[in-house]
Design a protein around this motif. Structure first.
Motif, PDB file in Angstrom:
ATOM      1  N   GLN A  26      33.146  42.212  12.258  1.00 47.26           N
ATOM      2  CA  GLN A  26      31.844  41.919  12.939  1.00 47.26           C
ATOM      3  C   GLN A  26      31.797  40.303  12.714  1.00 47.26           C
ATOM      4  N   GLY A  27      32.892  39.553  12.386  1.00 45.51           N
ATOM      5  CA  GLY A  27      32.629  38.065  12.245  1.00 45.51           C
ATOM      6  C   GLY A  27      32.341  37.329  13.530  1.00 45.51           C
ATOM      7  N   PRO A  28      31.994  36.106  13.697  1.00 43.42           N
ATOM      8  CA  PRO A  28      31.924  35.377  15.099  1.00 43.42           C
ATOM      9  C   PRO A  28      33.124  35.469  15.872  1.00 43.42           C
ATOM     10  N   GLU A  29      34.436  35.361  15.299  1.00 44.85           N
ATOM     11  CA  GLU A  29      35.523  35.266  16.125  1.00 44.85           C
ATOM     12  C   GLU A  29      35.889  36.715  16.710  1.00 44.85           C
ATOM     13  N   VAL A  30      35.672  37.936  16.076  1.00 43.28           N
ATOM     14  CA  VAL A  30      35.785  39.110  16.828  1.00 43.28           C
ATOM     15  C   VAL A  30      34.483  39.331  17.825  1.00 43.28           C
ATOM     16  N   LEU A  31      33.558  38.922  17.320  1.00 44.28           N
ATOM     17  CA  LEU A  31      32.276  39.215  18.435  1.00 44.28           C
ATOM     18  C   LEU A  31      32.498  38.416  19.755  1.00 44.28           C
ATOM     19  N   SER A  32      32.956  37.184  19.440  1.00 45.63           N
ATOM     20  CA  SER A  32      33.180  36.495  20.819  1.00 45.63           C
ATOM     21  C   SER A  32      34.487  36.881  21.540  1.00 45.63           C
ATOM     22  N   ALA A  34      35.243  40.032  21.820  1.00 43.60           N
ATOM     23  CA  ALA A  34      34.523  40.931  22.664  1.00 43.60           C
ATOM     24  C   ALA A  34      33.925  40.957  23.795  1.00 43.60           C
ATOM     25  N   LEU A  35      33.112  39.703  23.645  1.00 48.16           N
ATOM     26  CA  LEU A  35      32.614  39.154  24.892  1.00 48.16           C
ATOM     27  C   LEU A  35      33.431  38.657  25.801  1.00 48.16           C
ATOM     28  N   SER A  36      34.357  37.847  25.470  1.00 46.79           N
ATOM     29  CA  SER A  36      35.606  37.413  26.540  1.00 46.79           C
ATOM     30  C   SER A  36      36.121  38.364  27.090  1.00 46.79           C
ATOM     31  N   GLU A  37      36.465  39.511  26.389  1.00 44.10           N
ATOM     32  CA  GLU A  37      37.136  40.758  27.050  1.00 44.10           C
ATOM     33  C   GLU A  37      36.043  41.466  28.003  1.00 44.10           C
ATOM     34  N   GLY A  38      34.979  41.521  27.945  1.00 44.54           N
ATOM     35  CA  GLY A  38      34.038  42.053  28.688  1.00 44.54           C
ATOM     36  C   GLY A  38      33.662  40.936  30.040  1.00 44.54           C
ATOM     37  N   PHE A  39      33.745  39.792  29.769  1.00 45.99           N
ATOM     38  CA  PHE A  39      33.609  38.852  30.676  1.00 45.99           C
ATOM     39  C   PHE A  39      34.727  38.658  31.724  1.00 45.99           C
ATOM     40  N   THR A  40      35.949  38.932  31.134  1.00 48.42           N
ATOM     41  CA  THR A  40      37.092  38.969  32.132  1.00 48.42           C
ATOM     42  C   THR A  40      37.198  40.098  32.734  1.00 48.42           C
ATOM     43  N   LYS A  42      34.749  41.898  33.803  1.00 43.08           N
ATOM     44  CA  LYS A  42      33.233  41.849  34.611  1.00 43.08           C
ATOM     45  C   LYS A  42      32.554  43.091  34.053  1.00 43.08           C
ATOM     46  N   ASP A  43      32.392  43.263  32.687  1.00 43.81           N
ATOM     47  CA  ASP A  43      32.120  44.630  32.197  1.00 43.81           C
ATOM     48  C   ASP A  43      30.703  43.865  31.103  1.00 43.81           C
ATOM     49  N   ALA A  44      29.578  44.191  31.424  1.00 44.27           N
ATOM     50  CA  ALA A  44      28.573  43.786  30.463  1.00 44.27           C
ATOM     51  C   ALA A  44      28.289  44.630  29.236  1.00 44.27           C
ATOM     52  N   GLY A  45      29.233  45.814  28.983  1.00 43.64           N
ATOM     53  CA  GLY A  45      28.917  46.541  27.874  1.00 43.64           C
ATOM     54  C   GLY A  45      29.350  45.943  26.705  1.00 43.64           C
ATOM     55  N   HIS A 160      26.868  31.433  16.355  1.00 41.80           N
ATOM     56  CA  HIS A 160      28.379  31.111  16.286  1.00 41.80           C
ATOM     57  C   HIS A 160      29.137  31.776  17.272  1.00 41.80           C
ATOM     58  N   ALA A 161      28.945  33.087  17.465  1.00 39.45           N
ATOM     59  CA  ALA A 161      29.684  33.963  18.482  1.00 39.45           C
ATOM     60  C   ALA A 161      29.429  33.600  19.633  1.00 39.45           C
ATOM     61  N   ILE A 162      28.007  33.444  20.139  1.00 38.55           N
ATOM     62  CA  ILE A 162      27.742  33.069  21.409  1.00 38.55           C
ATOM     63  C   ILE A 162      28.324  31.558  21.752  1.00 38.55           C
ATOM     64  N   LEU A 163      28.299  30.716  20.895  1.00 35.02           N
ATOM     65  CA  LEU A 163      28.686  29.187  21.159  1.00 35.02           C
ATOM     66  C   LEU A 163      30.261  29.337  21.154  1.00 35.02           C
ATOM     67  N   ARG A 164      30.930  30.315  20.478  1.00 36.58           N
ATOM     68  CA  ARG A 164      32.302  30.402  20.458  1.00 36.58           C
ATOM     69  C   ARG A 164      32.813  30.987  21.884  1.00 36.58           C
ATOM     70  N   PHE A 165      32.104  31.903  22.298  1.00 32.99           N
ATOM     71  CA  PHE A 165      32.388  32.505  23.777  1.00 32.99           C
ATOM     72  C   PHE A 165      32.192  31.429  24.528  1.00 32.99           C
ATOM     73  N   LEU A 166      31.099  30.716  24.928  1.00 35.41           N
ATOM     74  CA  LEU A 166      30.831  29.753  25.799  1.00 35.41           C
ATOM     75  C   LEU A 166      31.911  28.607  25.920  1.00 35.41           C
ATOM     76  N   THR A 167      32.244  28.038  24.622  1.00 33.43           N
ATOM     77  CA  THR A 167      33.191  26.998  24.472  1.00 33.43           C
ATOM     78  C   THR A 167      34.649  27.298  24.246  1.00 33.43           C
ATOM     79  N   GLY A 168      34.972  28.600  23.862  1.00 32.41           N
ATOM     80  CA  GLY A 168      36.350  28.982  23.650  1.00 32.41           C
ATOM     81  C   GLY A 168      37.026  28.549  22.129  1.00 32.41           C
ATOM     82  N   LYS A 169      35.904  27.838  21.595  1.00 35.27           N
ATOM     83  CA  LYS A 169      36.504  27.187  20.230  1.00 35.27           C
ATOM     84  C   LYS A 169      35.247  27.383  19.119  1.00 35.27           C
ATOM     85  N   SER A 170      35.740  27.344  17.678  1.00 37.04           N
ATOM     86  CA  SER A 170      34.813  27.233  16.772  1.00 37.04           C
ATOM     87  C   SER A 170      34.099  25.975  16.779  1.00 37.04           C
TER      88      SER A 170
END
Length: 268
Positions: A26-32, A34-40, A42-45, A160-170
């Motif tokens: 459940q760390g930021p890397e894994v959470l981000s 999961a968000l990236s996979e949903g974004f790609t 087009k799944d808000a799940g 941290h997870a949201i920022l990693r998702f937005l920017t693609g980096k830590s």
């Protein structure tokens, strides 16, 4: 006996390893990710799942703990809903995120008069009053009830997870205001960041920084400074709302805080 001890130790090691794996999962890397996979896809799940888990972990300060806090801090907790809820309830977002810190200045003197002078002349008159104390309340988690909205309290792991998702980096949490958000960039360079923000904002209300960097993760209106009278009966709030802000005067009547005046005084 030795065999039993060995078995017990093995079970403890397995339990600790499993618990650590669950935490890492459940760390930021894994959470981000999961968000990236949903974004790609087009799944808000995945986004809804993250926010549901976040909401279930978002506990306000209990009444018992609040009574143990200093009187000035209790006053800030008490006045915050009166200032925040009426405006935030109009925000077009399913989830509201509460700022995690509040800068407080305790002063002696007539705050109502200073506020009136603020409206009539240029300057931050209440904020420039001689302070008795200057305090930053951290881990701010007030009790809030906003009809039709869910409340989240900012925590480092989800931020941290949201920022990693937005920017693609830590990114170090104290440096994300250095990151371009693409607000003024109409080339393809940062279009991905803008599209990712749109994905988040189907249920959140994150505002990109006006000057092209960073993001306002806390739902507005956000308190930038709260000036509190030493008798804990009057407060002047300096706030940001979108790409502008202003001041509000609050007073305590019959142990209930009310906003007696609010005015927008600046824009970026």
């Amino acid at each position: 006996m030795e065999t039993l001890s060995a078995m017990t130790l093995a079970l403890v090691l397995v339990f600790c390893t499993t618990a650590q794996a669950q935490t890492d999962a459940q760390g930021p890397e894994v959470l981000s990710e999961a968000l990236s996979e949903g974004f790609t896809a087009k799944d808000a799940g995945p986004l809804h799942e993250l926010l549901r888990d976040w909401n279930s972990d978002s506990s306000a300060v209990t009444s018992d703990r609040l009574t143990k806090k200093p009187a000035f801090e209790q006053a800030v907790y008490s006045l915050y809903p009166a200032f925040f809820v009426p405006v935030a309830s109009q925000v077009d977002a399913e989830y509201l995120t509460v700022q995690s810190t509040v800068e407080v200045r305790l002063v002696a003197g007539n705050l109502a008069a200073a506020y009136q002078k603020e409206l009539e002349t240029v300057g931050e008159h209440a904020r420039s009053m001689t302070s008795i104390s200057e305090i930053t309340i951290r881990d701010f988690r007030p009790q809030l009830a906003v009809k039709g909205k869910e409340v989240l309290y900012l925590d480092d792991r989800r931020v941290h997870a949201i920022l990693r998702f937005l920017t693609g980096k830590s990114i170090a949490l104290d440096r994300y205001w250095d990151e371009p958000n693409g607000f003024y960039d109409f080339t393809d360079k940062y279009v991905e960041r803008k599209r990712r923000l749109e994905y988040l904002n189907c249920v959140l209300g994150i505002v990109p920084g006006h000057w092209g960097t960073g993001w306002h993760l806390a739902t507005h209106p956000e308190i930038t400074c709260l000036v509190l009278a030493s008798d804990l009966k009057t407060a002047v709030v300096y706030f940001r709302h979108g790409y502008g802000g202003g001041v509000a005067l609050l007073s305590s009547k019959d142990n209930k805080w009310v906003v007696t005046h609010r005015e927008k005084t600046w824009v970026e």
